[in-house]
Design an enzyme around this catalytic site. Structure first.
Site, short mmCIF file in Angstrom:
data_model
loop_
_atom_site.label_atom_id
_atom_site.label_comp_id
_atom_site.label_asym_id
_atom_site.label_seq_id
_atom_site.Cartn_x
_atom_site.Cartn_y
_atom_site.Cartn_z
N LYS A 152 0.84 -1.19 0.00
CA LYS A 152 0.00 0.00 0.00
C LYS A 152 0.88 1.24 0.00
CE LYS A 152 -3.54 2.41 2.72
NZ LYS A 152 -4.34 2.39 3.96
N GLY A 209 8.29 -7.04 14.21
CA GLY A 209 7.83 -6.60 12.90
C GLY A 209 7.69 -5.09 12.82
N ASP A 249 5.80 -3.44 10.96
CA ASP A 249 4.40 -3.05 10.86
C ASP A 249 3.79 -2.86 12.24
OD1 ASP A 249 4.80 -5.84 11.16
OD2 ASP A 249 2.78 -6.27 10.43
N ASP A 298 -4.15 -5.26 14.70
CA ASP A 298 -4.04 -5.25 13.24
C ASP A 298 -4.55 -6.59 12.74
OD1 ASP A 298 -3.38 -5.09 10.56
OD2 ASP A 298 -1.38 -4.28 10.91
#
Length: 250
Positions: free
Chosen positions: A16, A97, A99, A120
Site C-alpha cells: 500500500k 515486525g 508493521d 491489526d
C-alpha cells in the site's frame, strides 16, 4: 510548492502506497502487488518527494530503497532499529515486525497519553499494548481470519472452505445456525475473545481503547462494540509518516 511524503507498507498480501502533504493530509493511496521505482514514479506523477519511507513484513529490500533515492531528499527503509517517536520495551527488537511498531506509533499519535490495545487484523492478527507513557510493551500474534478459515478446511475431512464476507455481520452472531456460519462466527469470536482477554489483563482498570486496523478489522469491529474502539484503516501508514517526519528532524 508543498512538500510531499510517500509511505510504502508492504504487507503479506499487497503493498500500500500513501502520498501525503506536509500537514499530514492524505493526497492519494494505491495498492499494488509489488513496488518498483516505475510504480512509485507513476503513482507520484514523477514529482520529487521530500521523503519516502518503506516497510515490509517480508524482509528488507535495500536494492529497492537505493533505487528510490533519486526520487526523494530522504529515503528510509524501516528496520527494527530505525529511530521512532515512542519507546520500545521488547526483548528481541531484531525480530519485532516493523508493521507492529508503525501501528503503535500511529496509535500514539491518534490517542496520546492513553493506554491502547493496538489490533491489526490482517493475514495474521497482532494484538499489542501501548501504555499511556508511549511505550510499546509487546503483544501477541495469532492466525488471522482468512488463515483460520483456510486451515479449518485444509486440516479436516469435511469442513467446507468459507470465504470471509465483504461486509460485517450485523448484528454480530453469537453462534452459527449452519456449518458455514458456525465456522465464520467461531473464527471471529476467537479473535474477539483474544482481544478482550488481552485488554482485560494488560490494561485492567484503565480506559484503554482498542485501536483497530487491517483488512479484516471491519469484520471484527462489531464483536468489540462493548469497549471503546477506534477504527483507523490508515493506522500503519499514519505511523510510517510520523516516523518519516521524526527522522527528517533529527
Amino acid at each position: 510548492m508543498k512538500k510531499l511524503y510517500l509511505t510504502i507498507d508492504h504487507g503479506n498480501s499487497v503493498a500500500k502506497m500513501s502520498l501525503r502533504n506536509g500537514d499530514s493530509r492524505v493526497v492519494a493511496t494505491q495498492t499494488a502487488p509489488a513496488v518498483t521505482p516505475e510504480v512509485v514514479s507513476a503513482f507520484t506523477g514523477g514529482r520529487r518527494m521530500a521523503g519516502i519511507i518503506m516497510a515490509s513484513v517480508a524482509g528488507y529490500d535495500t536494492a529497492l530503497a537505493d533505487s528510490l533515492r533519486p526520487l526523494a531528499d530522504l529515503v528510509i527503509e524501516m528496520t527494527p532499529f530505525t529511530p521512532v517517536p515512542i519507546a520500545v520495551d521488547y526483548a528481541s527488537p531484531s525480530t519485532l515486525g516493523v508493521d507492529r511498531i508503525a501501528a503503535a506509533v500511529g496509535a500514539a499519535d491518534l490517542l496520546p497519553h492513553r493506554d491502547a490495545v493496538v489490533v491489526d487484523a490482517g493475514t495474521a492478527i497482532t494484538i499489542d499494548y501501548l501504555d499511556s507513557r508511549g511505550t510499546f510493551r509487546g503483544g501477541n500474534i495469532a492466525p488471522g481470519l482468512d488463515m483460520q478459515l483456510q486451515s479449518l478446511h485444509r486440516f479436516t475431512a469435511r469442513l467446507p472452505l468459507v470465504t470471509a464476507p465483504s461486509e460485517p455481520v450485523t448484528p454480530p452472531a453469537i453462534y452459527g445456525t449452519d456449518t458455514p456460519s458456525a465456522i465464520l462466527t467461531g473464527c471471529l469470536l476467537s479473535m474477539a475473545g483474544a482481544v478482550d482477554y488481552f485488554r482485560s489483563h494488560v490494561a485492567a482498570g484503565s480506559d484503554a481503547a482498542v485501536v483497530l486496523t487491517g483488512g479484516r478489522g471491519h469484520l471484527l469491529a462489531p464483536y468489540l462494540s462493548h469497549c471503546h474502539v477506534v477504527a483507523e484503516p490508515h493506522l500503519v501508514d499514519n505511523g510510517l509518516y510520523r516516523i518519516l517526519r521524526y527522522n527528517e528532524n533529527i
